[in-house]
Design an enzyme around this catalytic site. Structure first.
Site, PDB file in Angstrom:
ATOM      1  N   CYS A  32      33.198  28.937  12.764  1.00  0.00           N
ATOM      2  CA  CYS A  32      32.371  28.203  11.806  1.00  0.00           C
ATOM      3  C   CYS A  32      30.896  28.257  12.180  1.00  0.00           C
ATOM      4  CB  CYS A  32      32.844  26.757  11.704  1.00  0.00           C
ATOM      5  SG  CYS A  32      32.878  25.907  13.290  1.00  0.00           S
ATOM      6  N   ASP A  52      35.923  27.404  17.524  1.00  0.00           N
ATOM      7  CA  ASP A  52      34.803  26.501  17.238  1.00  0.00           C
ATOM      8  C   ASP A  52      34.234  26.069  18.585  1.00  0.00           C
ATOM      9  OD1 ASP A  52      33.057  24.603  16.156  1.00  0.00           O
ATOM     10  OD2 ASP A  52      34.637  23.167  15.619  1.00  0.00           O
ATOM     11  N   ARG A  81      26.803  14.276   5.669  1.00  0.00           N
ATOM     12  CA  ARG A  81      27.275  14.672   7.015  1.00  0.00           C
ATOM     13  C   ARG A  81      27.094  13.474   7.919  1.00  0.00           C
ATOM     14  NH1 ARG A  81      26.336  20.045  10.638  1.00  0.00           N
ATOM     15  NH2 ARG A  81      27.881  20.704   9.127  1.00  0.00           N
ATOM     16  N   GLN A 102      33.517  23.801   4.993  1.00  0.00           N
ATOM     17  CA  GLN A 102      33.719  24.953   5.879  1.00  0.00           C
ATOM     18  C   GLN A 102      35.026  25.657   5.535  1.00  0.00           C
ATOM     19  OE1 GLN A 102      31.614  26.079   8.516  1.00  0.00           O
ATOM     20  NE2 GLN A 102      32.993  27.805   8.270  1.00  0.00           N
ATOM     21  N   ARG A 132      29.572  30.023   2.741  1.00  0.00           N
ATOM     22  CA  ARG A 132      29.364  28.585   2.604  1.00  0.00           C
ATOM     23  C   ARG A 132      28.618  28.292   1.295  1.00  0.00           C
ATOM     24  NH1 ARG A 132      29.259  25.168   6.893  1.00  0.00           N
ATOM     25  NH2 ARG A 132      29.116  23.629   5.216  1.00  0.00           N
ATOM     26  N   HIS A 157      36.002  18.897   7.897  1.00  0.00           N
ATOM     27  CA  HIS A 157      34.879  19.747   7.471  1.00  0.00           C
ATOM     28  C   HIS A 157      35.371  20.603   6.287  1.00  0.00           C
ATOM     29  CE1 HIS A 157      31.145  21.666   7.512  1.00  0.00           C
ATOM     30  NE2 HIS A 157      31.154  22.309   8.657  1.00  0.00           N
TER      31      HIS A 157
HETATM   32  N1  NVA Z   1      33.411  20.850  15.435  1.00  0.00           N
HETATM   33  C1  NVA Z   1      32.003  21.095  15.277  1.00  0.00           C
HETATM   34  C2  NVA Z   1      31.736  21.845  14.015  1.00  0.00           C
HETATM   35  C3  NVA Z   1      30.328  22.264  13.814  1.00  0.00           C
HETATM   36  C4  NVA Z   1      30.098  22.961  12.505  1.00  0.00           C
HETATM   37  C5  NVA Z   1      31.242  19.793  15.298  1.00  0.00           C
HETATM   38  O1  NVA Z   1      31.713  18.811  14.727  1.00  0.00           O
HETATM   39  O2  NVA Z   1      30.171  19.737  15.906  1.00  0.00           O
HETATM   40  N1   CP Z   2      29.358  25.494  10.333  1.00  0.00           N
HETATM   41  C1   CP Z   2      28.473  24.520  10.109  1.00  0.00           C
HETATM   42  O1   CP Z   2      28.754  23.502   9.481  1.00  0.00           O
HETATM   43  O2   CP Z   2      27.244  24.778  10.618  1.00  0.00           O
HETATM   44  P1   CP Z   2      26.037  23.745  10.718  1.00  0.00           P
HETATM   45  O3   CP Z   2      26.431  22.671  11.684  1.00  0.00           O
HETATM   46  O4   CP Z   2      24.885  24.573  11.207  1.00  0.00           O
HETATM   47  O5   CP Z   2      25.778  23.171   9.361  1.00  0.00           O
END
Ligand code: NVA
Ligand code: CP
Length: 313
Positions: free
Chosen positions: A267, A227, A104, A134, A295, A131
Protein backbone atom coordinates in the site's frame (compact mmCIF):
# COMPACT_ATOMS: atom_id res chain seq x y z
CA UNK A 1 -30.27 8.05 3.64
CA UNK A 2 -26.78 8.65 2.26
CA UNK A 3 -24.51 5.73 1.52
CA UNK A 4 -21.08 5.54 3.14
CA UNK A 5 -17.79 3.70 2.87
CA UNK A 6 -17.00 3.17 6.54
CA UNK A 7 -15.45 -0.20 5.68
CA UNK A 8 -15.91 -2.76 2.92
CA UNK A 9 -18.84 -4.12 4.95
CA UNK A 10 -20.75 -1.24 3.29
CA UNK A 11 -20.49 -2.81 -0.18
CA UNK A 12 -21.48 -6.23 -1.48
CA UNK A 13 -19.86 -8.11 -4.35
CA UNK A 14 -22.07 -6.54 -7.05
CA UNK A 15 -21.45 -3.05 -5.71
CA UNK A 16 -17.70 -3.61 -5.56
CA UNK A 17 -17.85 -4.78 -9.16
CA UNK A 18 -19.78 -1.63 -10.08
CA UNK A 19 -17.22 0.65 -8.37
CA UNK A 20 -14.34 -1.07 -10.12
CA UNK A 21 -16.01 -1.21 -13.53
CA UNK A 22 -16.66 2.53 -13.26
CA UNK A 23 -13.09 3.07 -12.01
CA UNK A 24 -11.80 1.44 -15.18
CA UNK A 25 -13.97 3.75 -17.31
CA UNK A 26 -12.77 6.77 -15.30
CA UNK A 27 -9.15 5.72 -15.80
CA UNK A 28 -9.63 5.13 -19.54
CA UNK A 29 -11.70 8.23 -20.34
CA UNK A 30 -11.30 10.83 -17.57
CA UNK A 31 -12.61 13.56 -19.88
CA UNK A 32 -16.11 12.02 -19.71
CA UNK A 33 -16.36 12.81 -16.00
CA UNK A 34 -14.83 16.28 -15.66
CA UNK A 35 -17.99 18.16 -14.68
CA UNK A 36 -19.87 15.35 -12.94
CA UNK A 37 -19.43 16.86 -9.48
CA UNK A 38 -19.46 20.53 -10.48
CA UNK A 39 -20.63 22.78 -7.64
CA UNK A 40 -19.97 20.18 -4.93
CA UNK A 41 -17.62 20.59 -1.97
CA UNK A 42 -15.92 17.70 -0.19
CA UNK A 43 -14.27 17.99 3.23
CA UNK A 44 -11.10 15.99 3.89
CA UNK A 45 -10.51 15.64 7.64
CA UNK A 46 -7.02 14.28 8.36
CA UNK A 47 -5.66 13.43 11.82
CA UNK A 48 -2.74 11.36 10.49
CA UNK A 49 -0.07 11.97 7.81
CA UNK A 50 -0.72 11.05 4.18
CA UNK A 51 0.84 11.25 0.74
CA UNK A 52 -1.22 9.03 -1.59
CA UNK A 53 -4.61 9.38 0.05
CA UNK A 54 -4.52 13.13 0.34
CA UNK A 55 -3.10 13.76 -3.13
CA UNK A 56 -5.26 11.19 -4.92
CA UNK A 57 -8.45 12.51 -3.30
CA UNK A 58 -7.59 16.18 -3.86
CA UNK A 59 -6.59 15.72 -7.49
CA UNK A 60 -9.46 13.31 -8.16
CA UNK A 61 -12.03 15.68 -6.68
CA UNK A 62 -10.59 18.55 -8.76
CA UNK A 63 -10.78 16.39 -11.89
CA UNK A 64 -14.49 15.77 -11.22
CA UNK A 65 -15.15 19.51 -11.06
CA UNK A 66 -15.66 19.70 -7.29
CA UNK A 67 -13.89 21.53 -4.49
CA UNK A 68 -11.69 19.60 -2.03
CA UNK A 69 -11.10 21.13 1.38
CA UNK A 70 -8.11 19.71 3.26
CA UNK A 71 -8.86 20.03 6.99
CA UNK A 72 -6.12 18.82 9.33
CA UNK A 73 -7.14 18.38 12.95
CA UNK A 74 -3.83 19.19 14.64
CA UNK A 75 -1.81 22.32 15.29
CA UNK A 76 -3.03 25.79 16.15
CA UNK A 77 -5.17 26.18 13.01
CA UNK A 78 -6.74 22.71 12.83
CA UNK A 79 -10.39 21.76 13.06
CA UNK A 80 -12.18 22.14 16.39
CA UNK A 81 -12.32 18.33 16.62
CA UNK A 82 -8.73 18.66 17.84
CA UNK A 83 -10.05 20.73 20.76
CA UNK A 84 -12.83 18.33 21.66
CA UNK A 85 -15.77 19.19 19.41
CA UNK A 86 -17.77 15.97 19.16
CA UNK A 87 -18.27 13.88 16.01
CA UNK A 88 -22.01 14.50 16.46
CA UNK A 89 -21.61 18.28 16.23
CA UNK A 90 -18.99 18.05 13.49
CA UNK A 91 -21.33 15.83 11.43
CA UNK A 92 -24.23 18.25 11.90
CA UNK A 93 -22.18 21.24 10.81
CA UNK A 94 -20.47 19.49 7.89
CA UNK A 95 -23.87 18.31 6.59
CA UNK A 96 -24.90 21.95 6.18
CA UNK A 97 -21.88 22.95 4.12
CA UNK A 98 -20.38 20.06 2.19
CA UNK A 99 -21.61 17.13 0.11
CA UNK A 100 -19.34 14.42 1.56
CA UNK A 101 -16.62 13.92 4.16
CA UNK A 102 -13.43 11.96 3.62
CA UNK A 103 -11.82 11.20 6.98
CA UNK A 104 -8.48 9.72 8.10
CA UNK A 105 -8.34 9.19 11.83
CA UNK A 106 -7.48 6.79 14.65
CA UNK A 107 -10.73 5.35 16.04
CA UNK A 108 -13.16 3.61 13.67
CA UNK A 109 -15.88 4.82 16.01
CA UNK A 110 -15.30 8.42 14.89
CA UNK A 111 -16.15 7.40 11.31
CA UNK A 112 -19.20 5.47 12.50
CA UNK A 113 -20.43 8.44 14.53
CA UNK A 114 -20.00 10.93 11.68
CA UNK A 115 -22.09 8.61 9.51
CA UNK A 116 -24.70 8.14 12.22
CA UNK A 117 -25.15 11.82 13.02
CA UNK A 118 -24.71 13.45 9.59
CA UNK A 119 -26.74 13.55 6.39
CA UNK A 120 -23.91 13.16 3.87
CA UNK A 121 -21.71 10.28 2.67
CA UNK A 122 -18.74 9.52 4.94
CA UNK A 123 -15.66 7.90 3.39
CA UNK A 124 -13.08 6.16 5.55
CA UNK A 125 -9.64 7.24 4.31
CA UNK A 126 -7.94 5.00 6.94
CA UNK A 127 -8.55 4.27 10.58
CA UNK A 128 -6.68 1.99 12.97
CA UNK A 129 -9.17 -0.71 11.95
CA UNK A 130 -9.77 -0.37 8.19
CA UNK A 131 -8.42 1.13 4.95
CA UNK A 132 -11.22 0.43 2.45
CA UNK A 133 -10.13 2.92 -0.23
CA UNK A 134 -6.79 1.13 -0.38
CA UNK A 135 -8.53 -2.20 -0.88
CA UNK A 136 -10.62 -0.77 -3.76
CA UNK A 137 -7.43 0.24 -5.57
CA UNK A 138 -5.81 -3.08 -4.72
CA UNK A 139 -8.60 -5.14 -6.26
CA UNK A 140 -8.64 -2.83 -9.30
CA UNK A 141 -4.90 -3.46 -9.70
CA UNK A 142 -5.34 -7.23 -9.33
CA UNK A 143 -8.04 -7.18 -12.01
CA UNK A 144 -5.71 -5.30 -14.35
CA UNK A 145 -3.07 -7.93 -13.73
CA UNK A 146 -5.13 -11.12 -13.81
CA UNK A 147 -8.50 -10.21 -15.37
CA UNK A 148 -11.81 -9.55 -13.64
CA UNK A 149 -12.34 -13.17 -12.64
CA UNK A 150 -10.12 -13.58 -9.58
CA UNK A 151 -11.61 -16.91 -8.49
CA UNK A 152 -8.89 -19.35 -7.45
CA UNK A 153 -6.36 -16.54 -6.98
CA UNK A 154 -4.65 -16.27 -3.61
CA UNK A 155 -3.38 -13.07 -2.00
CA UNK A 156 -1.00 -13.56 0.90
CA UNK A 157 -0.56 -10.65 3.26
CA UNK A 158 2.84 -11.04 4.93
CA UNK A 159 3.14 -8.89 8.05
CA UNK A 160 1.17 -7.76 11.08
CA UNK A 161 -2.60 -8.06 11.23
CA UNK A 162 -3.63 -4.42 10.72
CA UNK A 163 -6.04 -2.02 9.02
CA UNK A 164 -4.81 -2.95 5.53
CA UNK A 165 -4.99 -6.69 6.33
CA UNK A 166 -8.54 -6.26 7.60
CA UNK A 167 -9.72 -4.51 4.45
CA UNK A 168 -8.06 -7.09 2.20
CA UNK A 169 -9.69 -9.89 4.22
CA UNK A 170 -13.09 -8.32 3.55
CA UNK A 171 -12.21 -7.64 -0.11
CA UNK A 172 -11.46 -11.29 -0.88
CA UNK A 173 -15.00 -12.62 -0.55
CA UNK A 174 -16.42 -9.60 -2.41
CA UNK A 175 -13.99 -9.92 -5.33
CA UNK A 176 -13.69 -13.72 -5.41
CA UNK A 177 -10.13 -14.38 -4.24
CA UNK A 178 -8.64 -16.16 -1.22
CA UNK A 179 -6.77 -14.22 1.45
CA UNK A 180 -4.11 -15.65 3.71
CA UNK A 181 -2.72 -13.66 6.60
CA UNK A 182 0.91 -14.67 7.20
CA UNK A 183 1.44 -12.95 10.53
CA UNK A 184 3.35 -13.76 13.71
CA UNK A 185 1.23 -15.41 16.40
CA UNK A 186 1.68 -12.30 18.54
CA UNK A 187 0.34 -9.91 15.85
CA UNK A 188 -2.91 -11.44 14.57
CA UNK A 189 -5.68 -9.55 12.79
CA UNK A 190 -8.72 -8.51 14.82
CA UNK A 191 -10.70 -11.58 15.86
CA UNK A 192 -13.98 -9.78 15.10
CA UNK A 193 -12.91 -8.84 11.58
CA UNK A 194 -11.48 -12.30 10.93
CA UNK A 195 -14.74 -13.96 11.96
CA UNK A 196 -16.76 -11.60 9.75
CA UNK A 197 -14.37 -12.13 6.83
CA UNK A 198 -14.59 -15.91 7.29
CA UNK A 199 -18.39 -15.83 7.36
CA UNK A 200 -18.47 -13.69 4.19
CA UNK A 201 -15.94 -15.97 2.52
CA UNK A 202 -17.94 -19.08 3.35
CA UNK A 203 -21.02 -17.59 1.68
CA UNK A 204 -18.98 -16.49 -1.34
CA UNK A 205 -17.08 -19.76 -1.71
CA UNK A 206 -13.69 -18.16 -1.02
CA UNK A 207 -11.21 -18.67 1.82
CA UNK A 208 -9.69 -16.49 4.52
CA UNK A 209 -7.23 -18.01 6.97
CA UNK A 210 -4.10 -17.46 9.02
CA UNK A 211 -0.85 -19.33 8.27
CA UNK A 212 1.97 -18.16 10.50
CA UNK A 213 4.73 -19.63 8.31
CA UNK A 214 5.22 -17.25 5.35
CA UNK A 215 6.96 -19.91 3.26
CA UNK A 216 4.01 -22.25 3.56
CA UNK A 217 1.53 -19.40 3.13
CA UNK A 218 2.84 -18.16 -0.22
CA UNK A 219 2.71 -21.52 -1.99
CA UNK A 220 0.63 -20.95 -5.14
CA UNK A 221 0.08 -17.25 -4.33
CA UNK A 222 -0.74 -14.81 -7.14
CA UNK A 223 -0.08 -11.78 -4.92
CA UNK A 224 2.34 -11.27 -2.07
CA UNK A 225 1.31 -8.12 -0.25
CA UNK A 226 2.93 -6.34 2.65
CA UNK A 227 2.67 -3.12 4.63
CA UNK A 228 4.80 -1.14 7.02
CA UNK A 229 5.56 -2.97 10.27
CA UNK A 230 4.84 0.16 12.29
CA UNK A 231 1.48 1.73 11.55
CA UNK A 232 0.70 5.38 12.23
CA UNK A 233 0.06 5.75 15.93
CA UNK A 234 2.30 2.79 16.90
CA UNK A 235 5.57 4.71 16.94
CA UNK A 236 6.20 4.01 20.64
CA UNK A 237 6.12 0.24 19.95
CA UNK A 238 8.34 0.40 16.86
CA UNK A 239 11.28 -1.61 18.16
CA UNK A 240 9.11 -4.36 19.66
CA UNK A 241 7.12 -4.67 16.42
CA UNK A 242 10.26 -4.88 14.30
CA UNK A 243 11.66 -7.63 16.55
CA UNK A 244 8.44 -9.67 16.24
CA UNK A 245 8.40 -9.27 12.46
CA UNK A 246 12.07 -9.90 11.73
CA UNK A 247 11.30 -13.22 9.96
CA UNK A 248 8.56 -11.66 7.79
CA UNK A 249 10.56 -9.62 5.26
CA UNK A 250 9.37 -10.16 1.69
CA UNK A 251 12.54 -11.06 -0.22
CA UNK A 252 13.41 -12.73 -3.52
CA UNK A 253 13.39 -16.16 -1.92
CA UNK A 254 9.83 -15.70 -0.66
CA UNK A 255 8.71 -14.39 -4.06
CA UNK A 256 10.29 -17.47 -5.69
CA UNK A 257 8.24 -19.75 -3.41
CA UNK A 258 4.95 -18.34 -4.82
CA UNK A 259 3.26 -18.97 -8.20
CA UNK A 260 5.35 -18.17 -11.29
CA UNK A 261 3.08 -15.20 -12.17
CA UNK A 262 3.04 -13.83 -8.61
CA UNK A 263 3.21 -10.03 -8.25
CA UNK A 264 4.31 -7.91 -5.32
CA UNK A 265 1.95 -5.31 -3.87
CA UNK A 266 2.33 -2.79 -1.05
CA UNK A 267 0.00 0.00 0.00
CA UNK A 268 3.05 2.25 0.61
CA UNK A 269 4.88 3.99 2.17
CA UNK A 270 7.52 1.23 2.05
CA UNK A 271 10.58 0.70 4.19
CA UNK A 272 13.21 -1.09 2.12
CA UNK A 273 15.22 -3.45 4.31
CA UNK A 274 12.34 -3.95 6.75
CA UNK A 275 9.06 -5.41 5.41
CA UNK A 276 10.46 -5.71 1.86
CA UNK A 277 13.89 -5.86 0.29
CA UNK A 278 14.88 -3.25 -2.28
CA UNK A 279 15.25 -5.95 -4.92
CA UNK A 280 11.59 -7.02 -4.58
CA UNK A 281 10.22 -3.50 -4.14
CA UNK A 282 12.09 -2.23 -7.21
CA UNK A 283 12.07 -5.53 -9.10
CA UNK A 284 10.11 -6.70 -12.17
CA UNK A 285 7.25 -8.27 -10.19
CA UNK A 286 6.48 -5.13 -8.22
CA UNK A 287 3.29 -3.35 -9.28
CA UNK A 288 3.22 -0.94 -6.35
CA UNK A 289 3.09 2.27 -8.38
CA UNK A 290 0.23 1.08 -10.58
CA UNK A 291 -1.47 0.23 -7.31
CA UNK A 292 -0.78 3.74 -5.96
CA UNK A 293 -2.09 5.38 -9.15
CA UNK A 294 -5.28 3.34 -8.98
CA UNK A 295 -6.11 4.95 -5.65
CA UNK A 296 -7.27 8.01 -7.58
CA UNK A 297 -9.31 6.21 -10.24
CA UNK A 298 -11.07 3.98 -7.70
CA UNK A 299 -11.86 6.91 -5.39
CA UNK A 300 -13.21 9.00 -8.26
CA UNK A 301 -15.58 6.15 -9.10
CA UNK A 302 -16.56 5.82 -5.45
CA UNK A 303 -17.34 9.54 -5.18
CA UNK A 304 -19.40 9.50 -8.38
CA UNK A 305 -21.53 6.68 -6.97
CA UNK A 306 -21.85 7.92 -3.39
CA UNK A 307 -22.77 11.42 -4.61
CA UNK A 308 -25.24 9.91 -7.07
CA UNK A 309 -23.61 11.37 -10.17
CA UNK A 310 -23.55 7.84 -11.62
CA UNK A 311 -26.05 5.03 -11.03
CA UNK A 312 -25.16 2.00 -8.91
CA UNK A 313 -26.55 -0.29 -11.59
N1 NVA B 1 -0.98 0.21 8.21
C1 NVA B 1 -0.48 1.49 7.76
C2 NVA B 1 -1.04 1.83 6.42
C3 NVA B 1 -0.49 3.07 5.81
C4 NVA B 1 -1.13 3.41 4.50
C5 NVA B 1 -0.81 2.55 8.78
O1 NVA B 1 -1.91 2.53 9.33
O2 NVA B 1 0.03 3.41 9.04
N1 CP C 1 -1.39 3.92 1.13
C1 CP C 1 -1.72 5.07 1.72
O1 CP C 1 -2.81 5.25 2.26
O2 CP C 1 -0.75 6.01 1.65
P1 CP C 1 -0.73 7.40 2.43
O3 CP C 1 -0.61 7.10 3.90
O4 CP C 1 0.47 8.11 1.89
O5 CP C 1 -2.00 8.13 2.15
Amino acid sequence: MPRHLRSLKDVNAAELDRILTLAREVKKSPERFTQKLAGKSIAMIFSKPSTRTRVSFEVGIHQLGAQAMFLPTGGTTGLQTGRGETPHDTAQVMSRFVHAVVIRTFAQDEVEQLAEHGRIPIINALTDMFHPCQALADVMTMREQFGDDLRGRKLVFVGPGNNVTHSLMLAGSRAGFDVVCACPESLPPSHVVLERAKADAQKAGTKVYIEHDPRKAVKGASVIYTDTWVSMGQEAEAEALKAKLAAYTVDDELMAAAAPDCVFMHCLPAHRGEEVTASVMDGPRSIVFDEAENRMHAQKALLLLLLEAEPWC
